[in-house]
Design an enzyme around this catalytic site. Structure first.
Site, PDB file in Angstrom:
ATOM      1  N   GLU A 133      16.071 -32.198  56.273  1.00 22.43           N
ATOM      2  CA  GLU A 133      15.750 -30.799  56.033  1.00 22.43           C
ATOM      3  C   GLU A 133      15.894 -30.507  54.556  1.00 22.43           C
ATOM      4  OE1 GLU A 133      16.985 -26.345  57.707  1.00 22.43           O
ATOM      5  OE2 GLU A 133      17.928 -28.153  58.495  1.00 22.43           O
ATOM      6  N   GLY A 134      14.957 -29.755  53.996  1.00 28.79           N
ATOM      7  CA  GLY A 134      15.019 -29.355  52.595  1.00 28.79           C
ATOM      8  C   GLY A 134      14.541 -27.938  52.433  1.00 28.79           C
ATOM      9  N   ASP A 155       9.001 -31.851  40.401  1.00 29.75           N
ATOM     10  CA  ASP A 155      10.362 -31.876  40.962  1.00 29.75           C
ATOM     11  C   ASP A 155      10.828 -33.316  41.152  1.00 29.75           C
ATOM     12  OD1 ASP A 155      12.705 -30.692  41.790  1.00 29.75           O
ATOM     13  OD2 ASP A 155      12.075 -30.486  43.869  1.00 29.75           O
TER      14      ASP A 155
END
Length: 919
Positions: free
Chosen positions: A17-18, A136
């Site tokens: 999960e992010g 990113d």
């Protein structure tokens, strides 16, 4: 969702999960394969902005086909079968079996790091060729498959060069996009970011891969952003001497601030890395031959004989060749092979980067558990651990968070129990050279107490000290404050003589943590500079006490100590280092050795938790750098009810509420602190101070237009002020040559400004008129420390806190002059305020209760009995600083959200000197 079938995918398990997605492992029934599904989080499903960003990620990544980029199969939409809730978008992608680069970072060799970096560069080059910028790049977004292939994940922040302006705006929204620490200067400043921004982030990644630490180390995001934009990173070779300068040059070109001076193509960076890898491999091969000469016995460094080693350009030690002899291996091939093996074994055992096996029977390692409920009292001033010179007794300062108690303990190494030492409220402690006394700082003074107990004895004034050391004759050397040098305490105690002074021309701000060398002719100190972001950027210097000559010994590190083996031990990046040092020549005599993680160094002050006895016993706190507390700013009612003010935690230090109660002035802590203001009505932050050096103690002018604060300037601390919104220039409000000044506050009519004046480590309260050339005068001059000075609303009285009774209590005296003094509290207080009309003094009692004492004023003061206003005991221990709202009858507070989890054990290594001598 687990167990459900969505389209032709059966969800098997959640795997991650992010911020932009939840990832599940799933089975594709159409193609009979296991894949990964990434869903937009349910709480974001209603946001058109996030849906658009999610689509952007899929389209950007789906256009890429490269071995080092995770494969995207498609994008679909899922509608819950009950029809409730909004539809969710998801991406079907290849399932990468393995671990993130973050998980593997600490285990990689330099060769492995280079291999991964080259793969990432290749993947980015393919993306850039298709007009995709990732924006990113960080270890969490690189997956390492089990077969060793590195794949770039998560193009959720990517920007297509050909994308529409609508999508382009979605990644801005008035804020930076990326991850703190890995962003480029243009990202930090909210500017357009092209493929060269990825190159900068790649440089950060490669720097971390090769050194184990980030090139920019601000303790909070604001300090980090400042460093990314303004501070050049230290060369990697200064962090790890093994790194070749040519590799350093590749990385530093990626980290250029100016995009036009930065490497312009990630493809070329990859080519440079591959070339370096090939050439370094050839160099390694060229150093290995089929046979080697017999290695002559090598003496250890410092013996006056050849050590049998030499340093190569790459920093790798290798055996120096002996003279050749015709046919030496011609007749003895077996002997030559054995000799080569012995040489390599000898090289391995003596390499400065190889752990040395302990000498049998002389070295022991053990762990001491602190008393139940206690952990080490990590602090800014020095070490909470010390060991007696004979190596038999450990002293440590412990803190019981649940009970809010500080306690110093003594523990003999031949005992199973620790003994509390009553009467010592200290964070940093020091054994005397004879081991009979324990020295500590408290309430602006240096004290000592017998190790057998008894009453503490005051030695000298000590304002904001940063460590002490003893000369060979028992003289005490003390670092004299947050700015300034080192002083020697004279026989009449409160008198000192300066022995070192920071040089403003060199950007020096302070000398701290002195370590006087055995002959008393020189000392080691840690130097803080204007540009110091964390104390990993500080320098360790040696000062000749006779001539005043200074020489930099170690670039990057703090808390240096000389030990009798002829080494300097110090901390950097959460690890303990040693380097051989010659007292006679005041020079380093060999390579630096990184030993092990430990010391819990304070990145904001350079203090560390480590000590060494004369007999060779090392004691230290386990773990790397001390973690930072998570803080927040809140309103707190009289009954302890909290209302959030600033939701994003930062390393806040001081807080001051404006007269109209709509704004806050705050200091944000780092190695060099800065002042910010916060507009409560608009929820916006504004930075006021720049340019290095500490700034703190913000206080508002009575009209609320300006904020005054202390500023470190040219080796002294002055009072400066500036418009609260950052307009105009910073101006000097007041300064006194030879004195350090700290603001206390204005009188309500603005005619007087009160400040603390540090005079040879002793602090008193003075006043001056800010609008005239009037001469300042002393308001409070006592043998004790005064703080929290506040003028009454009618301007006739000042309240302050003093420790003269043995605990911190509130007192009131006439202002601007007059006779008399009244004690207001009994039971301790660290925070107090006048109410709106001056008829009461409100304070936090040490118990956590909020009390009010009525005060009748006339020709004298008549305090009445205290009354209870509320109970804040549940949060009192977590309050760092507070400012009172007299209209709303509430406090604006800096509060600890998550406290520092300090170690509850101490590592002990006996016979440690044998280990050092074997290096």
């Amino acid at each position: 969702m687990i167990g459900q079938t969505i389209s032709h995918y059966k969800v098997l398990e959640k795997i991650g999960e992010g911020g932009m997605g939840v990832v599940y492992k799933a089975h594709d029934s159409k193609l009979d394969r296991t894949i990964a599904l990434k869903f937009l989080p349910q709480q974001m499903a209603a946001s058109e902005q996030d849906r658009a960003r999610f689509l952007q990620e899929a389209r950007a990544a789906a256009s890429l086909d490269h071995a080092n980029i995770c494969t995207i199969y498609g994008i679909e939409e899922y509608q819950p079968p009950d029809g409730k809730g909004s539809a969710q978008l998801f991406i079907a992608m290849a399932l990468v079996e393995g671990a993130t680069l973050r998980e593997k970072l600490s285990t990689l060799t330099q060769k492995q790091a280079l291999d991964i970096a080259i793969q990432v560069a290749d993947g980015l080059a393919a993306a850039h060729d298709r007009g995709v910028v990732h924006r990113d790049i960080k270890p969490e977004n690189i997956m390492l498959r089990k077969d060793g292939v590195a794949q770039i994940m998560d193009f959720g922040l990517a920007k297509l060069r050909a994308s529409s302006s609508k999508i382009d705006r979605l990644t801005k929204q008035g804020s930076t996009v990326g991850t703190a620490g890995y962003m480029s200067p243009e990202q930090v400043q909210g500017m357009d970011a092209d493929h060269r921004s990825d190159i900068f982030s790649f440089g950060v990644l490669l720097y971390e891969l090769l050194t184990g630490q980030l090139p920019f180390k601000g303790v909070h995001e604001t300090a980090l952003a400042y460093e990314i934009v303004n501070v050049d990173p230290a060369p990697m070779s200064s962090v790890n001497p093994e790194i070749d300068p040519s590799l350093d040059a590749i990385v530093l070109e990626c980290l250029e601030k100016d995009v036009n001076e930065r490497a312009q193509s990630i493809k070329q960076v990859g080519v440079d890395l591959k070339r370096y890898k090939r050439e370094s491999s050839r160099q390694r091969v060229s150093r290995i031959t089929a046979s080697r000469p017999v290695v002559q016995p090598a003496s250890r460094p410092g013996s006056g004989q050849s050590s049998g080693f030499r340093d190569t350009a790459s920093g790798v030690s290798e055996v120096a060749g002996a003279s050749s002899g015709a046919g030496r291996s011609k007749f003895f091939p077996a002997l030559a092979a054995i000799t080569s093996l012995l040489a390599l074994t000898f090289l391995y055992l003596w390499s400065p980067w190889t752990p040395v096996a302990p000498v049998a029977g002389s070295i022991t390692r053990t762990t001491i558990e602190l008393e139940k409920g206690y952990e080490l009292q990590l602090n800014w001033l020095g070490s909470p651990i010390d060991i007696s010179p004979d190596g038999k007794t450990i002293a440590y300062s412990g803190f019981n968070q649940q009970a809010g108690l500080h306690q110093v303990f003594l523990r003999r190494l031949d005992s199973f129990e620790s003994k509390p030492l009553p009467g010592v409220d200290a964070e940093d402690i020091y054994f005397s050279p004879d081991g009979e006394w324990l020295y500590f700082f408290n309430n602006g003074s240096l004290y000592k107490i017998s190790t057998d107990g008894g009453a503490p004895i005051r030695i000298s004034a000590a304002q904001n000290p940063r460590g002490i050391s003893w000369g060979p004759g028992g003289e005490i050397y003390m670092a004299g404050g947050q700015v300034g040098g080192v002083v020697k305490i004279l026989a009449d105690r409160d008198s000192t003589v300066t022995v070192s002074t920071p040089d403003p021309a060199l950007g020096e701000i302070s000398h701290r943590f002195p370590s006087v060398l055995p002959d008393g002719k020189a000392m080691l100190v840690t130097v803080k500079y204007k540009t110091t972001a964390t104390f990993d950027d500080a320098n360790i210097i040696v000062i000749n006490l006779g001539t005043g000559e200074k020489k930099i010994l170690i670039e990057g590190g703090s808390y240096a100590r000389y030990i009798p083996t002829g080494h300097i031990v110090y901390v950097r990046g959460g690890s303990i280092f040693v380097v051989p040092f010659d007292v006679g020549s005041l020079a380093l005599t060999g390579p630096t050795h990184k030993l092990f993680a430990g010391g819990m160094s304070m990145m904001e002050s350079g203090a560390a938790s480590i000590a060494v006895s004369r007999k060779g016993t090392l004691v230290y706190a386990p773990g790397g750098p001390a973690p930072s507390r998570e803080l927040s700013v809140d309103w707190i009612s009289m009954n302890g009810e909290l209302t959030p003010l600033i939701k994003t935690p930062a390393a806040f230090g001081n807080i001051s509420l404006s007269p109209d109660r709509t704004k806050l002035a705050l200091s944000i802590n780092a190695a060099n602190n800065d002042i910010w203001t916060y507009d409560i009505t608009r929820s916006t932050m504004q930075r006021l101070t720049f340019g290095g050096g500490n700034h703190g103690n913000p206080t508002w002018s009575p009209d609320g237009k300006r904020v005054a604060y202390f500023a470190e300037k040219e080796g002294e601390i002055e009072i400066h002020w500036r418009s609260w919104d950052g307009s105009g220039k910073e101006e000097k409000l007041f300064g006194e040559k030879g004195h350090n000044l700290f603001p206390a506050g204005f009188s309500p009519d603005g005619k007087h400004f009160l400040y603390y004046r540090d005079d040879r480590g002793k602090s008193d309260v003075w006043a001056v008129s800010p609008d005239s050339q009037g001469k300042p005068w002393p308001v409070l001059q006592t043998p004790f420390e005064e703080f929290e000075v506040k003028v009454s609303p009618n301007g006739r009285w000042i309240g302050y806190i003093s420790g003269e009774s043995g605990s911190s209590e509130v007192y009131v005296v006439p202002f601007p002059r007059g006779e008399g003094k009244w004690q207001i509290t009994s039971g301790g207080s660290g925070v107090f305020e006048w109410n709106a009309d001056g008829s009461e003094i409100l304070y936090f009692a040490d118990s956590g209760k909020v009390m009010a004492v009525p005060v009748k004023t006339g020709s004298s003061l008549d305090p009445g009995p205290p009354r209870l206003l509320g109970d804040q005991s549940s949060v009192k221990a977590n309050i760092v600083d507070a400012s009172f709202d007299p209209v709303g009858m509430r406090w604006a507070v800096i509060k600890v959200v998550t406290g520092v989890s300090a170690p509850s054990t101490i590592n002990v290594v006996t016979g440690w000197f044998d280990e050092l001598r074997a290096m």
